[in-house]
Scaffold this active site. Structure first.
Site, PDB file in Angstrom:
ATOM      1  N   LYS A 196       0.840  -1.204   0.000  1.00 15.24           N
ATOM      2  CA  LYS A 196       0.000   0.000   0.000  1.00 15.24           C
ATOM      3  C   LYS A 196       0.870   1.246   0.000  1.00 15.24           C
ATOM      4  CE  LYS A 196      -2.009   2.504   3.320  1.00 15.24           C
ATOM      5  NZ  LYS A 196      -2.011   3.870   2.767  1.00 15.24           N
ATOM      6  N   GLY A 248       7.098   4.467   8.528  1.00 17.44           N
ATOM      7  CA  GLY A 248       6.240   5.605   8.849  1.00 17.44           C
ATOM      8  C   GLY A 248       6.557   6.121  10.239  1.00 17.44           C
ATOM      9  N   SER A 249       5.567   6.702  10.872  1.00 19.88           N
ATOM     10  CA  SER A 249       5.825   7.351  12.158  1.00 19.88           C
ATOM     11  C   SER A 249       5.907   6.334  13.283  1.00 19.88           C
ATOM     12  CB  SER A 249       4.703   8.347  12.458  1.00 19.88           C
ATOM     13  OG  SER A 249       3.525   7.646  12.794  1.00 19.88           O
ATOM     14  N   THR A 250       6.582   6.731  14.363  1.00 23.74           N
ATOM     15  CA  THR A 250       6.699   5.858  15.531  1.00 23.74           C
ATOM     16  C   THR A 250       5.329   5.612  16.149  1.00 23.74           C
ATOM     17  OG1 THR A 250       8.990   6.446  15.969  1.00 23.74           O
ATOM     18  CG2 THR A 250       7.716   5.665  17.846  1.00 23.74           C
ATOM     19  N   GLY A 253       3.736   3.000  14.153  1.00 24.51           N
ATOM     20  CA  GLY A 253       4.512   1.773  14.372  1.00 24.51           C
ATOM     21  C   GLY A 253       4.107   1.078  15.656  1.00 24.51           C
ATOM     22  N   GLU A 270      10.254   0.624  10.249  1.00 21.09           N
ATOM     23  CA  GLU A 270      11.204   1.728  10.056  1.00 21.09           C
ATOM     24  C   GLU A 270      10.472   2.984  10.474  1.00 21.09           C
ATOM     25  OE1 GLU A 270      14.227   1.316   9.225  1.00 21.09           O
ATOM     26  OE2 GLU A 270      14.337  -0.539   8.078  1.00 21.09           O
ATOM     27  N   CYS A 304      13.071  10.544   7.516  1.00 18.43           N
ATOM     28  CA  CYS A 304      13.069  10.022   8.888  1.00 18.43           C
ATOM     29  C   CYS A 304      14.453  10.097   9.511  1.00 18.43           C
ATOM     30  CB  CYS A 304      12.532   8.599   8.912  1.00 18.43           C
ATOM     31  SG  CYS A 304      13.263   7.557   7.647  1.00 18.43           S
ATOM     32  N   GLU A 401       9.817  14.750  16.289  1.00 20.77           N
ATOM     33  CA  GLU A 401      10.096  14.731  14.861  1.00 20.77           C
ATOM     34  C   GLU A 401       9.131  15.685  14.149  1.00 20.77           C
ATOM     35  OE1 GLU A 401       9.250  11.068  12.710  1.00 20.77           O
ATOM     36  OE2 GLU A 401      11.097  11.366  11.584  1.00 20.77           O
TER      37      GLU A 401
END
Lengths: 491, 317
Positions: A196, A248-250, A253, A270, A304, A401
């Site tokens: 995706k 993507g973002s933490t 995640g 990641e 990132c 971030e």
């Protein structure tokens, strides 16, 4: 400082102007509407819903893409499973490799078209999509292809076997490149894929689907489904997926790791970063200034592993910051398709809003903000290169971030202080160190808790080079020999 | 399993928390009375091992371990969340030193643990026997534990060479990837083979330069707690290995959720427990390593608890 010892000042103040150098778009082909790429064909989504993907530099609609729901994901997973069972897992590894080589070659042939569409859909400068994203994407397929029949050599005393169907969810900052990072090793290791792309940047992944058709891959080996977060969740939750790969973002995640709890699905994540870029007084300062610019302003700071925290040794801080401001002033913000452009469009209205909220927050927290006075177009989403000084470690612009062209600058006196500050973060994706002393590079490099260390350079990527984070920046590695194990059972 | 151990049957690792030990007989009740004129034996007090010291649990609670006949063998510390947190502080404090120790030194220290175990083999055999193992099985388990330590001692200065790489990047850079320890690791040790299971779980963690807080098998914590004595005389730095006893069901949550723990190793247990651990671990993207099978010794177990660090440097004049 007396005049004789005054640092050399680069003179950017000339009357020269750059003439416009726009890349032409007449050779590209974007359909008005894209369905889902399932079992080798473009098919409409079950519910018939579509959403717009826009050009963030003009706010104009580029195409409509399908919004898939759980039933579409189920179709895609079934196609992937069927392809795995009947073709891909049974094929000779060398033949599998040859299909992947084909993909690499076709991307190289169509590189210019891919670069233009990448810049149109995502807002990144054509110079970057042309010189970084697309060539690297092709290189990833080329590198992985060769592994297909050599994987046994990477895992001594083990027998590697594919996992099955991999569900892959990728971000909007390097759309085609991330697709390549994910698909290439998965295929080489013998898995089939449901991928995706991000909601705001689906076009190059859909063009990749055309390449996969052209390369003649058996239907269902690669399936590409578009949609939003709910689509991603449907992939994560699907019972017949063996592996989830997410970039993507933490925050997301964490949600994924939680959702996978209690299942046998393997995963690699990641996630975010807040990398320190450490400049020692003995560094080659002019080179370091270029490095700082590349670390934080590459791809509008939508990276990132961006060097979003600058740690500069106190004795050279004034000089470095002055030179940095001079250099920033020369950065051209504007049309992503102009070959002179350094900083393109912010990827979406939502991301611009997020960045602007951080700019307000930084000021409110008491930091001093500096922005260049570059001109920006009237339409589109733009953010001028920005610095924050007078920041404290506790400031949110230092800790969180931002994912934009925003740099927080801190100073340090000793090596230990630099390392302590660098590591004072929940992230651990990357780090930079600039010094003329090799011994110092090894010492600082070994003390920074991060997966990638750039010494006297920054933001370099290569298919042979493993990438991934420590701590809350993720789990696992992608790329290189180390990236293969993410797609294998080691029996 | 050589023989069903009563204690083990009672307290499955993932079972519900047994009621506080009020009902259980304290240890002193069973102490054998010597014949007139004979010397009164000295019984061992089992304590925790935190930061290179042997404290009692701060909670003041205990649970009893019974031998095969149902006699109380020992009052064990019922470690608490606070004990665990203190152990994590100790482990974090020891990390810089232990992870920076040379591979040669780590290798020698692991070998030294094996030496210490060999010298006390008899003690561990007796402890295992006390809990129901046959003499032969106990002796075999102890020698296997010693050999396991020697095996990982040998890996400590070799796994880096097997798993690191120089990467042929296309640009003009020198690029290499090496392994570094993941950091502080929490370990829910195997309930099977109370000594060997513990050693096999622990050795790859510390061979790779991590520091650890381990929970001994609840059913038979004696050998793991005694193992602390071997560690203590082996030049393992204080805090590098911390060992608690207590109820697994009570401590699991803390082992999984602590924000300053980088990875958790879960030996044994069931899916339900694993789900809880994995959900809590997600709070700080903790690595979760599940060990389902005892008796697999290989360097990939070291690799599970390593991070790959890749360094770039330009090549130029």
């Amino acid at each position: 400082m007396d005049k004789a010892n005054a640092p050399h000042k680069l003179n950017f103040d000339t009357s020269w102007e750059y003439a416009e150098a726009p890349e032409s778009t007449d050779h590209i082909e974007i359909k008005k509407q894209y369905g889902l790429f399932i079992a080798g064909e473009f098919v409409p989504p079950k519910k018939g819903k579509y959403f717009d993907t826009i050009n963030p530099a003009t706010e104009k609609v580029l195409a409509k893409v399908a919004q898939s729901d759980a039933s579409d994901i189920d179709r895609a997973v079934k196609a992937a499973r069927h392809a795995y069972d009947t073709h891909w897992s049974k094929m000779k590894a060398a033949e599998r490799g040859k299909y992947i080589y084909r993909i690499a070659r076709i991307i190289q042939e169509r590189a210019r078209e891919f670069a233009v569409i990448e810049s149109l859909d995502g807002g990144k400068p054509i110079r970057e999509s042309r010189d970084v994203d697309i060539p690297l994407a092709a290189a990833h397929f080329f590198y992985s292809a060769g592994w297909a029949d050599k994987i046994d050599y990477a895992f001594p005393c083990r027998t590697p076997a594919p996992l099955g169907v991999a569900g892959q969810i990728i971000p909007w900052n390097f759309p085609l490149l991330m697709a390549a990072w994910k698909i290439a090793p998965a295929l080489a290791c013998g898995n089939t894929v449901v991928l995706k792309p991000a909601e705001t940047t689906p076009l190059t992944a859909l063009k990749l689907a055309e390449v996969i058709q052209d390369a003649g891959l058996p239907p269902g080996v690669v399936n590409i489904v578009t949609g939003d977060g709910a689509t991603g969740a449907a992939i994560v939750d699907h019972g017949d997926i063996d592996k989830i790969a997410f970039t993507g973002s933490t925050d997301v995640g964490r949600v994924i790791q939680k959702a996978l709890a209690g299942t046998e699905k393997k995963y690699t994540l990641e996630l975010g970063g807040k990398a320190a870029n450490i400049i020692f007084a003995d560094a080659a300062i002019d080179q370091a200034v270029e490095g700082i610019v590349n670390a934080i302003f590459f791809n509008q700071g939508h990276v990132c592993c961006a060097g979003s925290r600058l740690l500069v040794q106190e004795s050279v801080a004034e000089e470095v910051i002055a030179k940095l401001k001079d250099r920033m002033q020369t950065l051209i913000v504007g049309d992503p398709l102009d070959k002179n452009t350094d900083i393109g469009a912010i990827n979406s209205a939502a991301q611009l809003e997020r960045i602007n909220a951080y700019l307000d927050l930084g000021k409110k927290e008491g930091a001093a903000m500096y922005q260049t006075n570059s001109k920006t177009p009237d339409k589109g989403y733009w953010c001028r290169p920005t610095l924050f000084t007078d920041v404290a470690q506790s400031h949110r612009v230092v800790r969180e971030e931002i994912f934009g062209p925003v740099l927080a600058i801190q100073t340090f006196r000793t090596l230990d202080e630099a390392v302590t500050k660098a590591n004072n973060t929940q992230y651990g994706l990357s780090g930079g160190v600039w010094t003329d002393k090799g011994a110092k590079i090894f010492k600082v490099g070994s003390k920074i808790r991060a997966g990638v260390i750039w010494a006297n350079t920054f933001n370099k990527f290569d298919p042979t080079s493993p990438f991934g984070g420590y701590k809350e920046s993720g789990v696992g590695r992608e790329g290189g020999m180390h990236g293969l194990s993410a797609y294998l059972k080691l029996q | 399993m050589e023989k069903t151990i009563k204690a083990e049957a009672r307290a499955a690792d993932t079972g519900s928390t047994p009621a506080p030990s009020a009902a259980a007989k304290p240890k002193a009740a069973k102490a054998s009375k010597p014949a007139s004129g004979a010397r009164l034996g000295i019984e061992k007090t089992y304590k925790l091992y935190i930061g290179g010291k042997f404290p009692r649990t701060e909670s003041g609670r205990y649970f009893t371990v019974e031998d095969a006949k149902g006699d109380v063998v020992a009052n064990m510390c019922r470690g608490s969340r606070k004990d665990f947190r203190e152990a994590v502080v100790a482990a974090r404090g020891a990390l810089n030193g232990w992870s920076a120790a040379s591979a040669y030194l780590r290798s020698q220290i692991l070998y030294r643990i094996a030496e210490m175990l060999e010298g006390r083999a008899e003690q561990y055999v007796l402890e295992l026997q006390q809990m129901g193992a046959t003499k032969r099985a106990a002796a075999k388990e102890v020698t296997e534990a010693i050999d396991c330590l020697v095996y990982y001692a040998g890996w400590a200065d070799k796994y880096q060479q097997i798993f690191s790489s120089v990467n042929p990047v296309a640009s003009s850079h020198f690029n290499f990837s090496i392994l570094e320890p993941v950091g502080v690791v929490s370990l829910l040790a195997s309930k099977e083979k109370a000594l060997l299971g513990f050693v096999a779980d622990l050795a790859p963690i510390i061979a790779g330069g991590n520091t650890v807080v381990a929970l001994a098998s609840e059913a038979n914590p004696l050998p793991a707690i005694s193992f602390a004595e071997a560690l203590h005389s082996s030049d393992v730095p204080a805090g590098a290995v911390n060992i608690l006893s207590g109820y697994r069901s009570e401590l699991t949550e803390h082992f999984a959720s602590h924000m300053d723990v980088n990875a958790i190793v879960v030996s044994g247990g069931d899916v339900k427990e694993r789900k809880v651990i994995q959900e809590l671990a997600a709070n700080n993207i903790k690595r979760v390593i599940v060990r389902k099978k005892l008796g697999v010794y290989d360097p990939y177990q070291i690799l599970d608890l390593q991070e790959t660090k890749t360094t770039w440097h330009p090549i130029g004049g």
